[in-house]
Design a protein around this motif. Structure first.
Motif, mmCIF file in Angstrom:
data_model
loop_
_atom_site.group_PDB
_atom_site.id
_atom_site.type_symbol
_atom_site.label_atom_id
_atom_site.label_comp_id
_atom_site.label_asym_id
_atom_site.label_seq_id
_atom_site.Cartn_x
_atom_site.Cartn_y
_atom_site.Cartn_z
ATOM 1 N N ALA A 75 0.864 -1.243 0.011
ATOM 2 C CA ALA A 75 0.142 0.134 -0.050
ATOM 3 C C ALA A 75 0.721 1.197 0.119
ATOM 4 O O ALA A 75 0.275 2.225 -0.250
ATOM 5 C CB ALA A 75 -0.869 0.043 1.282
ATOM 6 N N ALA A 76 2.150 1.295 0.407
ATOM 7 C CA ALA A 76 3.110 2.331 0.336
ATOM 8 C C ALA A 76 3.568 2.757 -1.095
ATOM 9 O O ALA A 76 4.170 3.683 -1.211
ATOM 10 C CB ALA A 76 4.356 2.080 1.201
ATOM 11 N N LEU A 77 3.532 2.021 -2.052
ATOM 12 C CA LEU A 77 3.973 2.041 -3.236
ATOM 13 C C LEU A 77 3.424 2.621 -4.485
ATOM 14 O O LEU A 77 3.944 3.424 -5.101
ATOM 15 C CB LEU A 77 4.801 0.876 -3.888
ATOM 16 C CG LEU A 77 5.985 0.269 -2.944
ATOM 17 C CD1 LEU A 77 6.498 -0.880 -3.658
ATOM 18 C CD2 LEU A 77 7.035 1.451 -3.180
ATOM 19 N N PRO A 78 2.088 2.418 -4.654
ATOM 20 C CA PRO A 78 1.469 2.695 -5.978
ATOM 21 C C PRO A 78 1.434 4.129 -6.337
ATOM 22 O O PRO A 78 2.062 4.311 -7.416
ATOM 23 C CB PRO A 78 -0.016 2.185 -5.715
ATOM 24 C CG PRO A 78 0.009 1.107 -5.046
ATOM 25 C CD PRO A 78 1.116 1.439 -4.028
ATOM 26 N N TYR A 79 0.900 5.113 -5.471
ATOM 27 C CA TYR A 79 0.875 6.365 -5.903
ATOM 28 C C TYR A 79 2.263 7.062 -6.174
ATOM 29 O O TYR A 79 2.722 7.681 -6.921
ATOM 30 C CB TYR A 79 -0.102 7.218 -5.045
ATOM 31 C CG TYR A 79 -0.627 8.358 -5.804
ATOM 32 C CD1 TYR A 79 -1.796 8.377 -6.504
ATOM 33 C CD2 TYR A 79 -0.187 9.552 -5.670
ATOM 34 C CE1 TYR A 79 -2.521 9.232 -7.147
ATOM 35 C CE2 TYR A 79 -0.555 10.659 -6.271
ATOM 36 C CZ TYR A 79 -1.827 10.798 -7.074
ATOM 37 O OH TYR A 79 -2.205 11.759 -7.612
ATOM 38 N N VAL A 80 3.182 6.813 -4.998
ATOM 39 C CA VAL A 80 4.312 7.584 -4.998
ATOM 40 C C VAL A 80 5.214 6.999 -6.331
ATOM 41 O O VAL A 80 6.210 7.400 -6.798
ATOM 42 C CB VAL A 80 4.976 7.608 -3.610
ATOM 43 C CG1 VAL A 80 4.480 8.286 -3.001
ATOM 44 C CG2 VAL A 80 5.220 5.968 -3.348
ATOM 45 N N GLY A 81 5.060 5.681 -6.613
ATOM 46 C CA GLY A 81 5.873 4.918 -7.445
ATOM 47 C C GLY A 81 5.603 5.321 -8.731
ATOM 48 O O GLY A 81 6.595 5.497 -9.653
ATOM 49 N N LEU A 82 4.355 5.379 -9.185
ATOM 50 C CA LEU A 82 4.010 5.577 -10.608
ATOM 51 C C LEU A 82 4.121 7.325 -10.734
ATOM 52 O O LEU A 82 4.524 7.624 -11.976
ATOM 53 C CB LEU A 82 2.624 5.463 -10.924
ATOM 54 C CG LEU A 82 1.318 5.982 -10.158
ATOM 55 C CD1 LEU A 82 0.833 7.387 -10.837
ATOM 56 C CD2 LEU A 82 0.201 5.005 -10.226
ATOM 57 N N THR A 83 4.221 7.958 -9.652
ATOM 58 C CA THR A 83 4.356 9.588 -9.886
ATOM 59 C C THR A 83 5.754 9.651 -10.181
ATOM 60 O O THR A 83 6.246 10.233 -11.059
ATOM 61 C CB THR A 83 4.063 10.232 -8.482
ATOM 62 O OG1 THR A 83 2.775 10.300 -8.256
ATOM 63 C CG2 THR A 83 4.211 11.885 -8.649
ATOM 64 N N ALA A 84 6.815 8.930 -9.283
ATOM 65 C CA ALA A 84 8.304 8.960 -9.530
ATOM 66 C C ALA A 84 8.734 8.454 -10.814
ATOM 67 O O ALA A 84 9.157 9.260 -11.691
ATOM 68 C CB ALA A 84 8.959 8.469 -8.426
ATOM 69 N N TRP A 85 7.948 7.488 -11.180
ATOM 70 C CA TRP A 85 8.410 6.767 -12.379
ATOM 71 C C TRP A 85 7.835 7.770 -13.664
ATOM 72 O O TRP A 85 8.620 8.000 -14.568
ATOM 73 C CB TRP A 85 7.652 5.316 -12.686
ATOM 74 C CG TRP A 85 8.304 4.693 -13.878
ATOM 75 C CD1 TRP A 85 9.144 3.942 -14.084
ATOM 76 C CD2 TRP A 85 7.404 4.543 -15.105
ATOM 77 N NE1 TRP A 85 9.153 3.479 -15.181
ATOM 78 C CE2 TRP A 85 8.150 4.000 -16.066
ATOM 79 C CE3 TRP A 85 6.333 5.161 -15.454
ATOM 80 C CZ2 TRP A 85 7.635 3.589 -17.316
ATOM 81 C CZ3 TRP A 85 5.668 5.103 -16.775
ATOM 82 C CH2 TRP A 85 6.490 4.255 -17.515
ATOM 83 N N SER A 86 6.820 8.193 -13.600
ATOM 84 C CA SER A 86 6.089 9.123 -14.515
ATOM 85 C C SER A 86 7.050 10.398 -14.919
ATOM 86 O O SER A 86 7.329 10.620 -15.666
ATOM 87 C CB SER A 86 4.893 9.597 -14.415
ATOM 88 O OG SER A 86 3.937 8.253 -14.287
#
Length: 359
Positions: free
Chosen positions: A170-181
């Protein structure tokens, strides 16, 4: 530049050739209430309200799934939405034809990240089935994840890595795709062109920052991370080559003594936006991206929560072994405390909420 349809997802394709109306299905649990944290107006933390009577989510489109939420996490966008920032634009996304009247967005459930289990699938869903463990980033114009159940479009959902618990996932999706994007889609960085490139990450100890540090090191870049002194050990452990304490002297002047950068990711904003451009290499295509203001413009520009979860976060967590960094975990009854924690700043990773006790 990505855009969203009225359904909050991409244009649906009807492979079967049948009329869309015949593909729709409402949840058989429609009308059943569930526990949620909601707001009935915009404001500070006192607007958060627990209710046991939130309407159970309904499958409106054939590509949607209902997820039983095991864990969720908070992002700065939740603070912004709680306060009403972007409300007009988000309401346009929720009701583009203006069919609803009054304050149709309330009661509003916040929370963008979810890790949980698929409970029901729309008739057009063939890639998930009930019982699958998944994670997702829910767009901000949809009801959020601080609830027992949430509905998501298939392009917002991916299988949860088996190596991660629901709390970790739960800690990863939004920050992960934000950083990757930001790094890949805007900065043009990838695993084959980062060797030797100099990357500056401002606000490196937060959710996006900790992910970005790991991703850039996995792609063999040189990373200079800016954070507070007490977060330096964490950021070094994540792989940062140089760590700068933003509290020690004049940060701008100190950074100007370093070699220029190929890419700057700014998670801080404020005065940094005025001088950060001077730290970029000249005439080289170097890029500066701020993720702070205004978040709706960044959301549209980066395509956050529009189907990048599978390409962005999955690459990060499965292939590159990027690990979630969790600052603190709260129970579902402690959601207001979790908001206060996030609002206090100085995060060391993500603030996670266990919606059910066993994770």
């Amino acid at each position: 530049m990505l855009s969203w349809g009225a359904a909050g997802g991409r244009v649906l394709r009807w492979a079967s050739g049948r009329a869309p109306a015949r593909e729709l299905r409402s949840s058989p649990r429609a009308g059943i209430a569930m526990p949620s944290w909601v707001i009935d107006r915009y404001g500070s933390n006192e607007v958060l309200r627990f209710t046991s009577d939130m309407m159970f989510p309904i499958i409106h489109f054939p590509n949607e799934v209902i997820i039983k939420v095991h864990a969720a996490s908070l992002n700065p966008i939740d603070l912004s939405m709680r306060s009403g920032y972007g409300a007009t634009a988000l309401n346009m996304k929720r009701d583009p034809l203006k069919l609803k009247t009054g304050e149709a967005e309330f009661p509003l459930t916040l929370g963008r990240d979810v890790s949980g289990v698929v409970m029901e699938c729309g008739l057009g869903v063939s890639y998930f089935k009930p019982g699958d463990e998944v994670w997702a980033a829910i767009p901000p114009w949809k009801q959020g994840t601080l609830s027992e159940f949430v509905v998501a479009s298939g392009n917002e959902v991916s299988f949860k890595p088996k190596s991660l618990s629901h709390t970790e996932a739960a800690a990863l999706p939004y920050v992960g795709l934000t950083a990757w994007s930001a790094l890949n889609q805007v900065g043009g960085l990838n695993q084959s062109n980062c060797s030797g490139k100099r990357i500056l990450i401002l606000g490196a100890s937060g959710g996006v920052g900790t992910f970005a540090v790991q991703l850039m090191k996995a792609w063999d870049a040189h990373v200079t991370a800016v954070c507070s002194h007490d977060a330096s050990t964490l950021v070094k452990k994540l792989g940062a080559d140089d760590v700068v304490d933003y509290r020690s002297g004049n940060l701008e002047e100190h950074l100007k003594t370093l070699p220029l950068f190929d890419f700057i990711l700014d998670n801080v904003g404020g005065s940094t936006e005025k001088w950060a451009l001077d730290l970029l290499k000249k005439w080289s295509g170097a890029t500066y991206v701020t993720l702070v203001t205004p978040f709706l413009i960044n959301m549209d520009k980066l395509g956050v929560a529009d189907g990048m979860l599978q390409t962005g976060v999955t690459v990060g967590s499965k292939t590159l072994k990027i690990q979630p960094v969790i600052d603190e975990v709260f129970s579902f009854s402690e959601v207001p405390k979790a908001f206060l924690k996030l609002e206090g700043g100085h995060a060391r990773g993500k603030t996670v909420i266990n919606v059910i006790s066993k994770q």
